[in-house]
Scaffold this motif. Structure first.
Motif, mmCIF file in Angstrom:
data_model
loop_
_atom_site.group_PDB
_atom_site.id
_atom_site.type_symbol
_atom_site.label_atom_id
_atom_site.label_comp_id
_atom_site.label_asym_id
_atom_site.label_seq_id
_atom_site.Cartn_x
_atom_site.Cartn_y
_atom_site.Cartn_z
ATOM 1 N N SER A 30 0.803 -1.226 0.000
ATOM 2 C CA SER A 30 0.000 0.000 0.000
ATOM 3 C C SER A 30 0.831 1.268 0.000
ATOM 4 C CB SER A 30 -0.958 0.017 1.196
ATOM 5 O OG SER A 30 -0.228 0.074 2.409
ATOM 6 N N PHE A 31 2.097 1.202 0.445
ATOM 7 C CA PHE A 31 2.892 2.427 0.496
ATOM 8 C C PHE A 31 4.236 2.324 -0.224
ATOM 9 C CE2 PHE A 31 3.935 0.159 4.449
ATOM 10 C CZ PHE A 31 5.326 0.195 4.461
ATOM 11 N N ALA A 32 4.475 1.243 -0.915
ATOM 12 C CA ALA A 32 5.748 1.072 -1.622
ATOM 13 C C ALA A 32 5.568 1.331 -3.116
ATOM 14 C CB ALA A 32 6.291 -0.328 -1.399
ATOM 15 N N PRO A 296 12.701 0.074 19.617
ATOM 16 C CA PRO A 296 11.795 -1.077 19.632
ATOM 17 C C PRO A 296 10.354 -0.643 19.394
ATOM 18 C CG PRO A 296 12.333 -0.444 21.878
ATOM 19 C CD PRO A 296 13.028 0.542 20.980
ATOM 20 N N LEU A 297 9.657 -1.381 18.550
ATOM 21 C CA LEU A 297 8.235 -1.142 18.330
ATOM 22 C C LEU A 297 7.523 -2.467 18.590
ATOM 23 C CD1 LEU A 297 6.372 1.206 17.324
ATOM 24 C CD2 LEU A 297 6.327 0.025 15.130
ATOM 25 N N VAL A 298 6.751 -2.519 19.654
ATOM 26 C CA VAL A 298 6.064 -3.748 20.076
ATOM 27 C C VAL A 298 4.592 -3.619 19.722
ATOM 28 C CG1 VAL A 298 5.621 -5.309 22.001
ATOM 29 C CG2 VAL A 298 7.732 -3.948 21.962
ATOM 30 N N ARG A 299 4.144 -4.463 18.798
ATOM 31 C CA ARG A 299 2.779 -4.372 18.309
ATOM 32 C C ARG A 299 2.155 -5.760 18.164
ATOM 33 N NH1 ARG A 299 3.707 -0.054 19.677
ATOM 34 N NH2 ARG A 299 3.531 1.947 18.572
ATOM 35 N N GLY A 326 2.141 -4.632 7.859
ATOM 36 C CA GLY A 326 2.288 -3.441 7.031
ATOM 37 C C GLY A 326 2.060 -2.163 7.822
ATOM 38 N N THR A 327 1.056 -2.153 8.661
ATOM 39 C CA THR A 327 0.768 -0.977 9.494
ATOM 40 C C THR A 327 1.943 -0.660 10.406
ATOM 41 O OG1 THR A 327 -1.608 -1.426 9.452
ATOM 42 C CG2 THR A 327 -0.786 -0.033 11.242
#
Length: 341
Positions: A30-32, A296-299, A326-327
């Motif tokens: 969606s964003f590439a 760090p991004l913990v999702r 992707g988000t």
């Protein structure tokens, strides 16, 4: 590092094995504006191993699978992944047709990269698929007890001492167009996938770590959802990140994406029985990752554990949901972009 304005289309490069790169490149569609896969070439699996012997070439399997995953021609995609049942020719049992095609094209053209390019063109691939190297290299490792093992299968074999160091039997250069793609990317994603035999295997080729250091955009690592027997037994998230930072050098890895969701306990128990244990970071690990200079991004990345895949001499793991991945990846580049701005 520079960064394009948030919201603009980006050049995205995924590095690793076929499964992980495919997951990432589907997630960023969606964003590439452009998507490229830089794929490991040291596998010695059943079909791939035989094809390597036939073609005297690097491992074609993950490249073939990636091309098939993005093929515009669906019949060609099915043909690339079609496996012979060995009827009448036992040696061909489990052989993927695409691996034989690449071996034939390699022989005809005398160039592995050209063989991959022709295969991608035949399949009308919507992403650029590049081997990390065109060298017929052998992956090796030194274990914690000093034992040396050779070949990808030996490196990932379960029941051995922990892996201490990875190297190639003979030093080999990375493929120049792959390095250019890395340098010019707005987002480079390593993983998810086998830490030692996919992600770190790619970094063993001369030039890859340097290209990542020179990358104009964001360099991110997607940590696996579980440990992997034979490679990361007993590892925590911080151990994965630390190994990547050691391989790339300080200041190269910008961010790590880590799963926070927990699948059904019954599903987790079935994986744990096979030695795959869920990776979820605690506060101390998050702090330690930050101390490494990595954001760090913990999702929550796992929405629902899907059906198990049958893999030859490998174990399936808990896969990430495409939209959630992707988000989170877009969040990483926008956070980095905002910070740089």
């Amino acid at each position: 590092m520079t960064f394009q304005p948030i919201g603009s289309k980006m050049q995205v490069v995924a590095i690793g094995g076929g499964g992980g790169a495919t997951c990432v490149l589907h997630a960023v569609v969606s964003f590439a504006a452009s998507r490229s896969a830089v794929i490991a070439v040291t596998d010695t699996g059943r079909s791939t191993g035989l094809a390597r012997q036939i073609g005297a070439m690097p491992a074609p399997g993950d490249l073939r699978a990636t091309i098939a995953a993005f093929a515009g021609d669906r019949l060609m995609a099915e043909a690339l992944n079609h496996r012979f049942d060995g009827a009448g020719v036992p040696a061909l049992e489990g052989m993927a047709f695409g691996n034989l095609l690449i071996a034939a094209l390699n022989r005809l053209t005398g160039d592995f990269a050209t063989a991959i390019e022709h295969t991608a063109r035949l399949a009308a691939s919507t992403v650029r698929v590049l081997p990390v190297s065109t060298a017929n290299a052998t992956l090796c490792a030194v274990l914690a007890d000093g034992t040396r093992v050779e070949g990808e299968f030996g490196v990932r074999a379960p029941g051995k001492p922990p892996i201490a160091r990875l190297f190639l039997h003979e030093p080999a250069d990375a493929y120049a167009p792959a390095l250019d793609a890395i340098r010019n990317a707005d987002l480079v994603v390593l993983g998810p996938g086998s830490l030692w035999t996919s992600v770190l295997a790619c970094v063993q080729f001369t030039g890859v770590a340097e290209a990542l250091a020179e990358c104009r955009g964001t360099v991110a690592y997607v940590c696996n959802s579980t440990t992997q027997p034979g490679q990361t037994d007993g590892y925590r998230c911080i151990d994965h990140v630390r190994r990547v930072v050691e391989a790339l050098g300080p200041g190269v890895l910008d961010a790590v994406l880590i799963n926070a969701s927990e699948p059904d306990p019954v599903v987790l128990h079935s994986y744990a029985e096979e030695g795959l244990h869920l990776l979820r970071p605690d506060d101390d690990e998050i702090a330690s990752i930050r101390m490494l200079g990595v954001m760090p991004l913990v999702r929550e990345l796992v929405r629902e554990a899907g059906p198990r895949r049958a893999l030859w001499n490998k174990q399936d793991t808990i896969r990430y949901e495409t939209e959630a991945l992707g988000t989170a990846l877009y969040e990483i580049v926008t956070m980095k972009g905002a910070h740089n701005g």
